[in-house]
Write an enzyme that holds these catalytic residues in place. Structure first.
Site, PDB file in Angstrom:
ATOM      1  N   GLY A 255       0.824  -1.213   0.000  1.00  0.00           N
ATOM      2  CA  GLY A 255       0.000   0.000   0.000  1.00  0.00           C
ATOM      3  C   GLY A 255       0.854   1.257   0.000  1.00  0.00           C
ATOM      4  N   ALA A 256       1.897   1.246  -0.848  1.00  0.00           N
ATOM      5  CA  ALA A 256       2.870   2.353  -0.822  1.00  0.00           C
ATOM      6  C   ALA A 256       2.568   3.440  -1.850  1.00  0.00           C
ATOM      7  CB  ALA A 256       4.279   1.811  -1.050  1.00  0.00           C
TER       8      ALA A 256
ATOM      9  N   ASP B 162      -2.719  -7.514  -5.341  1.00  0.00           N
ATOM     10  CA  ASP B 162      -3.699  -7.469  -4.256  1.00  0.00           C
ATOM     11  C   ASP B 162      -3.150  -8.341  -3.134  1.00  0.00           C
ATOM     12  OD1 ASP B 162      -5.798  -7.897  -2.514  1.00  0.00           O
ATOM     13  OD2 ASP B 162      -7.232  -8.514  -4.058  1.00  0.00           O
TER      14      ASP B 162
ATOM     15  N   ASN C 192       1.339  -2.507   5.335  1.00  0.00           N
ATOM     16  CA  ASN C 192       0.591  -1.259   5.518  1.00  0.00           C
ATOM     17  C   ASN C 192      -0.742  -1.257   4.765  1.00  0.00           C
ATOM     18  OD1 ASN C 192       0.370   1.867   5.823  1.00  0.00           O
ATOM     19  ND2 ASN C 192       0.377   1.508   3.602  1.00  0.00           N
TER      20      ASN C 192
ATOM     21  N   TYR D 173     -13.193  -3.878  10.776  1.00  0.00           N
ATOM     22  CA  TYR D 173     -11.855  -3.262  10.803  1.00  0.00           C
ATOM     23  C   TYR D 173     -11.183  -3.488  12.159  1.00  0.00           C
ATOM     24  CZ  TYR D 173      -8.517   0.656  10.012  1.00  0.00           C
ATOM     25  OH  TYR D 173      -7.395   1.439   9.857  1.00  0.00           O
TER      26      TYR D 173
ATOM     27  N   ILE E 192      -5.048   9.949  11.079  1.00  0.00           N
ATOM     28  CA  ILE E 192      -3.955  10.468  10.262  1.00  0.00           C
ATOM     29  C   ILE E 192      -4.542  11.021   8.963  1.00  0.00           C
ATOM     30  CG2 ILE E 192      -1.778   9.877   9.099  1.00  0.00           C
ATOM     31  CD1 ILE E 192      -1.698   9.452  12.197  1.00  0.00           C
TER      32      ILE E 192
HETATM   33  P1  NAP Z   1      -4.957   5.138   2.004  1.00  0.00           P
HETATM   34  O1  NAP Z   1      -4.510   6.541   1.855  1.00  0.00           O
HETATM   35  O2  NAP Z   1      -6.372   4.771   1.721  1.00  0.00           O
HETATM   36  O3  NAP Z   1      -3.991   4.217   1.103  1.00  0.00           O
HETATM   37  C1  NAP Z   1      -4.225   2.834   1.063  1.00  0.00           C
HETATM   38  C2  NAP Z   1      -3.074   2.163   0.346  1.00  0.00           C
HETATM   39  O4  NAP Z   1      -3.278   0.753   0.402  1.00  0.00           O
HETATM   40  C3  NAP Z   1      -3.002   2.520  -1.125  1.00  0.00           C
HETATM   41  O5  NAP Z   1      -1.634   2.507  -1.495  1.00  0.00           O
HETATM   42  C4  NAP Z   1      -3.751   1.370  -1.795  1.00  0.00           C
HETATM   43  O6  NAP Z   1      -3.346   1.119  -3.140  1.00  0.00           O
HETATM   44  C5  NAP Z   1      -3.304   0.228  -0.915  1.00  0.00           C
HETATM   45  N1  NAP Z   1      -4.189  -0.936  -0.918  1.00  0.00           N
HETATM   46  C6  NAP Z   1      -5.499  -0.992  -0.585  1.00  0.00           C
HETATM   47  N2  NAP Z   1      -5.957  -2.253  -0.724  1.00  0.00           N
HETATM   48  C7  NAP Z   1      -4.914  -3.001  -1.156  1.00  0.00           C
HETATM   49  C8  NAP Z   1      -4.747  -4.364  -1.498  1.00  0.00           C
HETATM   50  N3  NAP Z   1      -5.769  -5.223  -1.418  1.00  0.00           N
HETATM   51  N4  NAP Z   1      -3.527  -4.772  -1.939  1.00  0.00           N
HETATM   52  C9  NAP Z   1      -2.493  -3.903  -2.028  1.00  0.00           C
HETATM   53  N5  NAP Z   1      -2.585  -2.612  -1.707  1.00  0.00           N
HETATM   54  C10 NAP Z   1      -3.780  -2.170  -1.293  1.00  0.00           C
HETATM   55  O7  NAP Z   1      -4.686   4.580   3.482  1.00  0.00           O
HETATM   56  P2  NAP Z   1      -3.779   5.161   4.675  1.00  0.00           P
HETATM   57  O8  NAP Z   1      -4.584   6.094   5.465  1.00  0.00           O
HETATM   58  O9  NAP Z   1      -2.442   5.556   4.168  1.00  0.00           O
HETATM   59  O10 NAP Z   1      -3.668   3.832   5.562  1.00  0.00           O
HETATM   60  C11 NAP Z   1      -2.551   2.964   5.523  1.00  0.00           C
HETATM   61  C12 NAP Z   1      -2.680   1.958   6.651  1.00  0.00           C
HETATM   62  O11 NAP Z   1      -2.780   2.662   7.884  1.00  0.00           O
HETATM   63  C13 NAP Z   1      -3.926   1.073   6.562  1.00  0.00           C
HETATM   64  O12 NAP Z   1      -3.617  -0.221   6.982  1.00  0.00           O
HETATM   65  C14 NAP Z   1      -4.884   1.719   7.547  1.00  0.00           C
HETATM   66  O13 NAP Z   1      -5.807   0.789   8.045  1.00  0.00           O
HETATM   67  C15 NAP Z   1      -3.915   2.191   8.596  1.00  0.00           C
HETATM   68  N6  NAP Z   1      -4.434   3.285   9.417  1.00  0.00           N
HETATM   69  C16 NAP Z   1      -4.738   4.489   8.887  1.00  0.00           C
HETATM   70  C17 NAP Z   1      -5.224   5.496   9.703  1.00  0.00           C
HETATM   71  C18 NAP Z   1      -5.579   6.857   9.194  1.00  0.00           C
HETATM   72  O14 NAP Z   1      -6.111   7.654   9.976  1.00  0.00           O
HETATM   73  N7  NAP Z   1      -5.304   7.199   7.942  1.00  0.00           N
HETATM   74  C19 NAP Z   1      -5.421   5.250  11.070  1.00  0.00           C
HETATM   75  C20 NAP Z   1      -5.097   4.010  11.582  1.00  0.00           C
HETATM   76  C21 NAP Z   1      -4.599   3.028  10.757  1.00  0.00           C
HETATM   77  P3  NAP Z   1      -4.062   1.890  -4.387  1.00  0.00           P
HETATM   78  O15 NAP Z   1      -3.500   3.306  -4.380  1.00  0.00           O
HETATM   79  O16 NAP Z   1      -3.625   1.126  -5.596  1.00  0.00           O
HETATM   80  O17 NAP Z   1      -5.533   1.879  -4.135  1.00  0.00           O
END
Ligand code: NAP
Length: 246
Positions: A12-13, A63, A92, A157, A190
């Protein structure tokens, strides 16, 4: 480590926290394998930032929930990198599909668990052997405050992240002797695409620090856990949430 080139795989980078982690690890000298699901344009931008940070990287779309796709991608990489080891994995990739349990379709339950938990297994299991043989490795799982305290509307979740926390603690004990550490970071709110639909102005009033966190702040923590300086930290869940706890 004896090998000259150091490789880190960040799932998820292409966006958000994963992109920030990719850039931080690039600054630390890692070549970055940039995993993502489908957003190639965003992944290309991450690659540009990795290069700007003075390192190299390559795109590795799959995926994480699809074991066949993950195995094919990792095997193809290993074929062209004989003898090299991916010594850092940051699990991630994650998704939200929020709903009250009462209204939650089975597919939303399964998909959220699968991306988080099957994703962790699918990506980590094939890479573990290389780390154990090299006697050095870092595994960091991005979990969530939801996985610690549980949040209403996020039963799927919360279960996914709670499961990943338990897996982190179990695996850490299996591999500690081989100098492989396994830790989890648990962000609160975040700023990213994942939280773009939330009412930040209202929610931030509940956060003692008075603001949402930045992806770069989470990335700094992940990069520390991946460093030699963190060699004695394993099986931990480190919160990064501006004081938002209960
Ligand atoms: P984000 O901005 O929605 O980005 C998600 C990333 O994951 C994107 O790179 C996406 O790829 C990739 N992804 C989604 N499904 C996937 C799959 N099945 N296989 C491979 N890649 C996949 O999310 P984020 O906020 O950066 O969150 C990153 C992590 O932090 C997650 O695990 C989330 O649960 C955790 N988290 C986030 C927060 C927050 O407040 N943001 C809080 C707590 C935990 P595409 O670009 O190709 O779609």
């Amino acid at each position: 480590m004896e090998q000259t080139l150091k490789y880190a795989l960040v799932t998820g980078a292409s966006r958000g926290i994963g992109r920030a982690v990719a850039v931080k690890l690039a600054e630390a000298g890692y070549r970055i394998l940039i995993n993502y699901a489908s957003n190639s344009a965003a992944a290309e931008e991450t690659l540009r930032l990795v290069r700007e940070a003075g390192s190299e990287g390559e795109l590795m779309p799959f995926d994480v929930a699809d074991a066949v796709a993950v195995n094919e991608a990792l095997a193809a990489w290993q074929e062209t990198h004989a003898g090299e080891v991916i010594s850092v994995v940051v699990n991630n990739a994650g998704i939200r599909k929020d709903n009250l349990m009462m209204w939650m379709p089975a597919e939303d339950w399964h998909r959220v668990l699968s991306v988080s938990l099957d994703g962790f297994y699918n990506v980590t299991q094939p890479l573990l052997k290389g780390m154990l043989l090299a006697k050095w490795g870092r595994i960091v799982n991005v979990v969530s405050l939801s996985g610690i305290k549980g949040l209403p509307g996020q039963t799927n979740y919360s279960a996914a992240k709670g499961g990943l926390i338990a897996a982190t603690k179990a695996l850490a004990q299996e591999v500690a002797k081989k100098r492989v550490t396994v830790n989890a970071v648990a962000p609160g709110f975040i700023q990213s695409d994942m939280t773009a639909d939330l009412d930040e102005a209202t929610l931030k009033k509940q956060i003692p620090a008075g603001r949402f966190g930045k992806a770069e702040e989470v990335a700094d923590l992940v990069a520390f856990l991946c460093s030699d300086a963190a060699a004695y930290i394993t099986g931990e869940v480190i919160s990064i949430n501006g004081g938002l706890y209960t």
